[in-house]
Design a protein around this motif. Structure first.
Motif, PDB file in Angstrom:
ATOM      1  N   HIS A  32      -8.896  21.497 -26.441  1.00 20.45           N
ATOM      2  CA  HIS A  32      -9.745  20.404 -26.901  1.00 20.45           C
ATOM      3  C   HIS A  32     -11.051  20.470 -26.116  1.00 20.45           C
ATOM      4  CE1 HIS A  32      -7.109  18.059 -29.557  1.00 20.45           C
ATOM      5  NE2 HIS A  32      -6.131  18.571 -28.828  1.00 20.45           N
ATOM      6  N   GLY A  33     -12.130  20.849 -26.789  1.00 18.77           N
ATOM      7  CA  GLY A  33     -13.415  21.024 -26.132  1.00 18.77           C
ATOM      8  C   GLY A  33     -14.055  19.712 -25.720  1.00 18.77           C
ATOM      9  N   LYS A  34     -15.124  19.818 -24.944  1.00 15.23           N
ATOM     10  CA  LYS A  34     -15.816  18.636 -24.427  1.00 15.23           C
ATOM     11  C   LYS A  34     -16.322  17.723 -25.541  1.00 15.23           C
ATOM     12  CE  LYS A  34     -17.346  20.665 -20.093  1.00 15.23           C
ATOM     13  NZ  LYS A  34     -18.483  21.039 -19.273  1.00 15.23           N
ATOM     14  N   GLU A  35     -16.615  18.294 -26.698  1.00 15.31           N
ATOM     15  CA  GLU A  35     -17.131  17.511 -27.817  1.00 15.31           C
ATOM     16  C   GLU A  35     -16.024  16.994 -28.732  1.00 15.31           C
ATOM     17  OE1 GLU A  35     -20.298  16.655 -27.795  1.00 15.31           O
ATOM     18  OE2 GLU A  35     -20.451  17.855 -25.976  1.00 15.31           O
ATOM     19  N   SER A  36     -14.785  17.267 -28.400  1.00 16.40           N
ATOM     20  CA  SER A  36     -13.649  16.848 -29.228  1.00 16.40           C
ATOM     21  C   SER A  36     -13.512  15.328 -29.232  1.00 16.40           C
ATOM     22  CB  SER A  36     -12.367  17.481 -28.698  1.00 16.40           C
ATOM     23  OG  SER A  36     -11.238  16.863 -29.263  1.00 16.40           O
ATOM     24  N   ARG A  37     -13.538  14.761 -30.429  1.00 15.77           N
ATOM     25  CA  ARG A  37     -13.350  13.309 -30.533  1.00 15.77           C
ATOM     26  C   ARG A  37     -11.966  12.919 -30.029  1.00 15.77           C
ATOM     27  NH1 ARG A  37     -14.561   8.902 -35.095  1.00 15.77           N
ATOM     28  NH2 ARG A  37     -13.116   7.357 -34.263  1.00 15.77           N
ATOM     29  N   ALA A  38     -10.957  13.745 -30.346  1.00 17.34           N
ATOM     30  CA  ALA A  38      -9.591  13.443 -29.892  1.00 17.34           C
ATOM     31  C   ALA A  38      -9.541  13.384 -28.373  1.00 17.34           C
ATOM     32  CB  ALA A  38      -8.611  14.482 -30.428  1.00 17.34           C
ATOM     33  N   LEU A  39     -10.220  14.292 -27.699  1.00 14.68           N
ATOM     34  CA  LEU A  39     -10.224  14.286 -26.235  1.00 14.68           C
ATOM     35  C   LEU A  39     -10.782  12.966 -25.718  1.00 14.68           C
ATOM     36  CD1 LEU A  39     -10.898  17.023 -23.740  1.00 14.68           C
ATOM     37  CD2 LEU A  39     -12.319  14.994 -23.590  1.00 14.68           C
ATOM     38  N   HIS A  40     -11.915  12.540 -26.252  1.00 11.71           N
ATOM     39  CA  HIS A  40     -12.530  11.287 -25.795  1.00 11.71           C
ATOM     40  C   HIS A  40     -11.646  10.081 -26.103  1.00 11.71           C
ATOM     41  CE1 HIS A  40     -16.250  13.148 -24.525  1.00 11.71           C
ATOM     42  NE2 HIS A  40     -16.287  13.810 -25.667  1.00 11.71           N
ATOM     43  N   ASP A  41     -11.055  10.066 -27.306  1.00 14.04           N
ATOM     44  CA  ASP A  41     -10.195   8.938 -27.680  1.00 14.04           C
ATOM     45  C   ASP A  41      -8.939   8.886 -26.815  1.00 14.04           C
ATOM     46  OD1 ASP A  41     -12.045   8.303 -29.612  1.00 14.04           O
ATOM     47  OD2 ASP A  41     -10.818   8.964 -31.312  1.00 14.04           O
ATOM     48  N   VAL A  42      -8.321  10.028 -26.575  1.00 12.20           N
ATOM     49  CA  VAL A  42      -7.105  10.060 -25.771  1.00 12.20           C
ATOM     50  C   VAL A  42      -7.409   9.620 -24.343  1.00 12.20           C
ATOM     51  CG1 VAL A  42      -5.371  11.584 -24.734  1.00 12.20           C
ATOM     52  CG2 VAL A  42      -5.865  11.741 -27.177  1.00 12.20           C
ATOM     53  N   VAL A  43      -8.486  10.115 -23.769  1.00 17.47           N
ATOM     54  CA  VAL A  43      -8.842   9.743 -22.395  1.00 17.47           C
ATOM     55  C   VAL A  43      -9.105   8.239 -22.305  1.00 17.47           C
ATOM     56  CG1 VAL A  43     -10.597  10.009 -20.599  1.00 17.47           C
ATOM     57  CG2 VAL A  43      -9.630  12.029 -21.714  1.00 17.47           C
ATOM     58  N   LEU A  44      -9.811   7.682 -23.281  1.00 13.73           N
ATOM     59  CA  LEU A  44     -10.069   6.240 -23.284  1.00 13.73           C
ATOM     60  C   LEU A  44      -8.770   5.448 -23.401  1.00 13.73           C
ATOM     61  CD1 LEU A  44     -11.946   3.791 -23.378  1.00 13.73           C
ATOM     62  CD2 LEU A  44     -12.173   4.178 -25.846  1.00 13.73           C
ATOM     63  N   LEU A  45      -7.883   5.871 -24.297  1.00 13.59           N
ATOM     64  CA  LEU A  45      -6.626   5.142 -24.487  1.00 13.59           C
ATOM     65  C   LEU A  45      -5.701   5.271 -23.281  1.00 13.59           C
ATOM     66  CD1 LEU A  45      -5.953   5.762 -28.264  1.00 13.59           C
ATOM     67  CD2 LEU A  45      -7.000   3.779 -27.151  1.00 13.59           C
ATOM     68  N   VAL A  46      -5.666   6.438 -22.662  1.00 12.55           N
ATOM     69  CA  VAL A  46      -4.882   6.589 -21.431  1.00 12.55           C
ATOM     70  C   VAL A  46      -5.426   5.642 -20.368  1.00 12.55           C
ATOM     71  CG1 VAL A  46      -4.439   8.160 -19.484  1.00 12.55           C
ATOM     72  CG2 VAL A  46      -3.995   8.907 -21.835  1.00 12.55           C
ATOM     73  N   SER A  47      -6.730   5.541 -20.267  1.00 14.00           N
ATOM     74  CA  SER A  47      -7.346   4.635 -19.302  1.00 14.00           C
ATOM     75  C   SER A  47      -6.892   3.193 -19.552  1.00 14.00           C
ATOM     76  CB  SER A  47      -8.864   4.749 -19.393  1.00 14.00           C
ATOM     77  OG  SER A  47      -9.488   3.914 -18.460  1.00 14.00           O
ATOM     78  N   GLU A  48      -6.900   2.779 -20.801  1.00 11.06           N
ATOM     79  CA  GLU A  48      -6.486   1.415 -21.137  1.00 11.06           C
ATOM     80  C   GLU A  48      -5.007   1.184 -20.843  1.00 11.06           C
ATOM     81  OE1 GLU A  48      -8.357  -1.133 -21.937  1.00 11.06           O
ATOM     82  OE2 GLU A  48     -10.171   0.081 -21.936  1.00 11.06           O
TER      83      GLU A  48
END
Length: 131
Positions: A32-48
């Motif tokens: 999952h590259g730096k521009e991957s929407r899934a990467l950003h969404d997963v990281v945000l949800l893990v944070s929550e």
């Protein structure tokens, strides 16, 4: 092919940023590259979810568990387990409230989410994020 990474963290506010870092690094290593929407969404949800575990998880002297699985199609399955028996619930928030929006984010960004009760051992909050 499934790729799964599980780790345990102490119930401390610093665990939130550590969980984000570990999940981001593993998703990147798994394609999952730096521009991957899934990467950003997963990281945000893990944070929550980790924030909820730290603030509400009743992890008195033990650690809570974080797991992320990348499925064959690139979708990501997130799990955060703690010892609390209380299930999180979506609630309405007023615009000036400083908290209470984490589950709204979870509901909006994930394909599906839910809670598995683990008897006297607490619960696991899970979410599926499309890759």
């Amino acid at each position: 092919m499934l790729r799964r990474h599980t780790f345990r963290l102490p119930p401390h506010p610093a665990s939130v940023s550590l969980a984000r870092l570990r999940v981001r690094d593993h998703l990147a290593a798994w394609g999952h590259g730096k521009e991957s929407r899934a990467l950003h969404d997963v990281v945000l949800l893990v944070s929550e979810l980790v924030t909820n575990a730290v603030c509400h998880g009743l992890v008195l002297e033990r650690e809570f568990e974080v797991a992320v699985t990348v499925l064959a199609d690139g979708d990501c399955f997130i799990e955060v387990s703690d010892e609390s028996l209380a299930s999180p619930e979506l609630r309405e928030t007023d615009p000036w409230e400083e908290s209470g929006r984490g589950l709204r984010l979870l509901d909006t960004l994930s394909e599906a989410w839910g809670v598995w009760q683990r008897g006297r051992h607490g619960k696991t909050v899970w979410a599926l994020v499309r890759g």
